[in-house]
Every structure is written in structure tokens, then in C-alpha cells.
Design an enzyme around this catalytic site. Structure first.
Site, short mmCIF file in Angstrom:
data_model
loop_
_atom_site.label_atom_id
_atom_site.label_comp_id
_atom_site.label_asym_id
_atom_site.label_seq_id
_atom_site.Cartn_x
_atom_site.Cartn_y
_atom_site.Cartn_z
N TYR A 8 38.26 9.57 45.58
CA TYR A 8 37.85 10.98 45.69
C TYR A 8 37.44 11.56 44.34
CZ TYR A 8 38.94 10.76 50.57
OH TYR A 8 38.92 10.41 51.89
N ARG A 43 33.82 10.76 44.18
CA ARG A 43 33.05 11.65 45.07
C ARG A 43 32.91 13.04 44.41
NH1 ARG A 43 33.32 7.55 46.95
NH2 ARG A 43 31.21 7.58 46.19
N ASN A 90 31.39 18.46 56.17
CA ASN A 90 31.21 17.95 54.81
C ASN A 90 32.30 18.48 53.88
OD1 ASN A 90 28.96 16.84 55.88
ND2 ASN A 90 27.52 18.28 54.94
N VAL A 91 32.65 17.63 52.90
CA VAL A 91 33.66 18.03 51.93
C VAL A 91 33.02 18.49 50.62
CG1 VAL A 91 35.47 16.64 52.99
CG2 VAL A 91 34.01 15.60 51.23
N ASP A 92 31.68 18.49 50.58
CA ASP A 92 30.99 19.01 49.40
C ASP A 92 30.92 20.54 49.50
OD1 ASP A 92 28.49 19.95 50.69
OD2 ASP A 92 28.04 17.82 50.99
N HIS A 99 36.87 19.23 57.59
CA HIS A 99 37.50 18.01 57.09
C HIS A 99 37.99 18.14 55.64
CE1 HIS A 99 35.18 15.58 60.37
NE2 HIS A 99 36.24 16.19 60.82
N GLY A 117 22.36 17.01 61.23
CA GLY A 117 22.74 15.87 60.39
C GLY A 117 24.11 15.30 60.63
N THR A 118 24.44 15.09 61.89
CA THR A 118 25.72 14.42 62.17
C THR A 118 25.55 13.43 63.30
OG1 THR A 118 27.98 14.72 62.99
CG2 THR A 118 26.43 16.49 63.49
N SER A 119 26.23 12.29 63.16
CA SER A 119 26.12 11.25 64.19
C SER A 119 26.93 11.61 65.44
CB SER A 119 26.57 9.91 63.62
OG SER A 119 27.87 10.03 63.10
P1 OAD Z 1 27.45 10.19 59.58
O1 OAD Z 1 27.19 9.33 58.39
O2 OAD Z 1 28.24 9.59 60.70
O3 OAD Z 1 26.08 10.69 60.18
C1 OAD Z 1 25.08 11.22 59.36
C2 OAD Z 1 23.93 11.64 60.21
O4 OAD Z 1 22.98 12.25 59.37
C3 OAD Z 1 23.21 10.48 60.95
O5 OAD Z 1 23.11 10.80 62.33
C4 OAD Z 1 21.84 10.43 60.27
O6 OAD Z 1 20.79 10.11 61.16
C5 OAD Z 1 21.69 11.86 59.78
N1 OAD Z 1 20.78 12.04 58.64
C6 OAD Z 1 20.49 11.20 57.62
N2 OAD Z 1 19.60 11.75 56.77
C7 OAD Z 1 19.33 12.99 57.27
C8 OAD Z 1 18.49 14.07 56.84
N3 OAD Z 1 17.76 13.99 55.72
N4 OAD Z 1 18.47 15.20 57.59
C9 OAD Z 1 19.21 15.30 58.73
N5 OAD Z 1 20.01 14.32 59.17
C10 OAD Z 1 20.07 13.17 58.45
O7 OAD Z 1 28.13 11.54 59.04
P2 OAD Z 1 28.94 12.67 59.85
O8 OAD Z 1 28.45 12.78 61.24
O9 OAD Z 1 28.94 13.87 59.00
O10 OAD Z 1 35.02 12.54 57.87
O11 OAD Z 1 30.38 12.01 59.85
C11 OAD Z 1 31.45 12.73 60.39
C12 OAD Z 1 32.72 12.47 59.61
O12 OAD Z 1 32.93 11.05 59.49
C13 OAD Z 1 32.69 12.93 58.18
O13 OAD Z 1 33.01 14.30 58.04
C14 OAD Z 1 33.72 12.08 57.51
C15 OAD Z 1 33.39 10.76 58.16
O14 OAD Z 1 34.41 9.88 58.28
C16 OAD Z 1 35.98 12.61 56.94
O15 OAD Z 1 35.81 12.30 55.78
C17 OAD Z 1 37.28 13.09 57.46
#
Ligand code: OAD
Length: 229
Positions: free
Chosen positions: A53, A56, A87-89, A104, A170-172
Site C-alpha cells: 500500500y 500504491r 477506488n481508494v485513490d 473500499h 469503469g467497473t467490472s
Molecule cells: P476492475 O479492474 O475489476 O475493472 C475495471 C474496469 O474498468 C473494467 O471493466 C475495464 O473494462 C474498465 N476500464 C478500463 N479502462 C477504462 C477506461 N479508460 N474508462 C472506463 N473504463 C475502463 O476494477 P473494479 O471494478 O473497480 O477492491 O474492481 C472492484 C474492486 O476489486 C476494487 O475496488 C478493489 C478490487 O479488488 C478492493 O481493493 C477492496
């Protein structure tokens, strides 16, 4: 004033240069989750967790908010905007968004290991073994690790229920409970999902999917919402 609630994930910070978690070369490809982001890891090797961390956090000082973060700030001209971020940023705050809930945790905060209510803003980049809270216990990163409860989820659920417009950026959508928030949104309100790899969402009405980068889609989407309001 209409209320926009926005759930963001790592993708909105990708164009600032912060790795996402699950894209190729993402953070979880280079680090084993169980080695760095779990209570077991902390018990086994706190130095390694602190160092992960610290790295990061250091990176945060080298990056800037991007046009995606800044576009969401523009919405505040005409809307009550609540961001819920995984996001943690701190890029939403540095862009100028006024209401940001961190689901988170936050890289720039530390908390006591014996009293979770003791949370401190870090005034430096590193958290070290031996750094203690006012009750004398080791400080840990203020991060929700795998296997831990998400204390802010109830607050976030209440926020989502009051939305007039909902966005996901921007989240999976694979990490729960955050990914389940969309199911609490009122059925009829407009919803937008911005992600180049957005999956097909079933059972959610009034959803517009924009399979583009946040930096491309958001300036236009925000212009449109401001014009229509
Ligand atoms: P992920 O890495 O799972 O997903 C990131 C998403 O961002 C993917 O669906 C990409 O397609 C998309 N992406 C990439 N570039 C992009 C862009 N320029 N514009 C828009 N989208 C883009 O990340 P999260 O869904 O945030 O938890 O992950 C969720 C949690 O899993 C995080 O908060 C973290 C992790 O483990 C903790 O740390 C507790």
C-alpha cells in the site's frame, strides 16, 4: 435539483495511469490477492502488506485527475451529484467533486487495529511497522480487504435509492456488495454504464450502455445531461 448517483471503479482512474485490477497487466495479475489484501496476509506478513500500500500511495502523488473525473465535476452546475467510488485513490476529490463516498477505503488514511473508529489522514507517503494509534496499537491501511465487511454499503444503498439518474463508470461489476447496488435503483430512472468492456446487463430497464473509455464518453454524456436538464 435532480440527484445523480454515480458508482465508479478502477476504470475511471485508468487514464490517469493507475492500473485497474482485472485488465491484462492489472494489479491482481501481478500480485496474489491473498498475499496482500486480506486479513490473513496482514497477520502473516504485515511488512509486505504495508509496503504494497505504500507503493500504491506513492503512485498517487505522481498522477493527476483526468477528463473523466473532471467531467463529473461539471455535472454539479445543475445536479446534486453523489459519487460512490470503489477506488481508494483521491482523484475525484482532487478533480473537485464535493460528495464522494469511498466504499473500499482510502489510500491516504490509516486506522487503528484495535479501534476501527480511529482513522487518521496520513501526512506522509509511508506507513511503517511501529506506527501506532493513540491507544498504542499498530496502524493499518484504511482499506477494505477481501473477506472483510464493507461498512459504507448501507449508506451507499440509501443513496442509490434516492437517485433520479444513475451512472456506473469503469467497473467490472464482479465485486460484491458494490456490484449489487444497481438493483436498488428505481426501475424507471435513466441509467448509464460507461466501460469499454461493459457486459450485457439483464433485467435492468432504461439502461444505456456506452462501450467507450470514460475520457471519451463522459465529456459528451455530461454535455448532453446538462443540456437536457
Ligand atoms: P476492475 O479492474 O475489476 O475493472 C475495471 C474496469 O474498468 C473494467 O471493466 C475495464 O473494462 C474498465 N476500464 C478500463 N479502462 C477504462 C477506461 N479508460 N474508462 C472506463 N473504463 C475502463 O476494477 P473494479 O471494478 O473497480 O477492491 O474492481 C472492484 C474492486 O476489486 C476494487 O475496488 C478493489 C478490487 O479488488 C478492493 O481493493 C477492496
Amino acid at each position: 435539483m435532480k440527484r445523480i448517483v454515480i458508482l465508479t471503479g478502477a476504470g475511471i482512474s485508468a487514464e490517469s495511469g493507475i492500473s485497474t485490477f482485472r485488465d491484462s497487466n492489472g494489479l491482481w495479475e501481478n500480485h496474489r490477492i491473498e498475499e496482500v489484501a486480506s486479513p490473513e496476509a496482514w497477520a502473516r506478513n504485515p511488512e509486505m502488506v504495508l509496503e504494497f500500500y505504500n507503493q500504491r500511495r506513492k503512485q498517487l502523488f505522481e498522477v493527476e485527475p483526468n477528463v473523466g473525473h473532471r467531467s463529473l465535476v461539471r455535472l454539479e452546475k445543475k445536479f446534486d451529484v453523489q459519487i460512490i467510488t470503489q477506488n481508494v485513490d483521491d482523484l475525484h476529490e482532487r478533480a473537485g467533486s464535493s460528495k464522494v463516498l469511498h466504499l473500499h477505503g482510502e489510500l491516504k488514511k490509516a486506522r487503528s487495529t484495535i479501534d476501527p473508529n480511529l482513522v487518521y489522514t496520513l501526512d506522509r507517503q509511508e506507513l511503517k511497522p511501529g506506527d501506532k494509534c493513540e491507544k498504542g496499537s499498530q496502524l493499518r491501511p484504511h482499506i477494505v480487504w477481501f473477506g472483510e465487511a464493507v461498512p459504507m454499503i448501507e449508506k451507499a444503498t440509501e443513496m442509490v435509492k434516492t437517485a433520479d439518474i444513475f451512472m456506473v463508470i469503469g467497473t467490472s461489476m464482479v465485486v460484491y456488495p458494490a456490484a449489487g447496488l444497481i438493483h436498488y435503483v428505481e426501475r424507471e430512472i435513466p441509467k448509464y454504464y460507461v466501460d469499454p468492456k461493459a457486459f450485457s446487463v439483464h433485467g435492468i430497464s432504461n439502461l444505456e450502455v456506452l462501450r467507450q473509455k470514460a475520457g471519451e464518453a463522459l465529456p459528451r454524456l455530461v454535455d448532453r445531461l446538462l443540456k437536457e436538464s
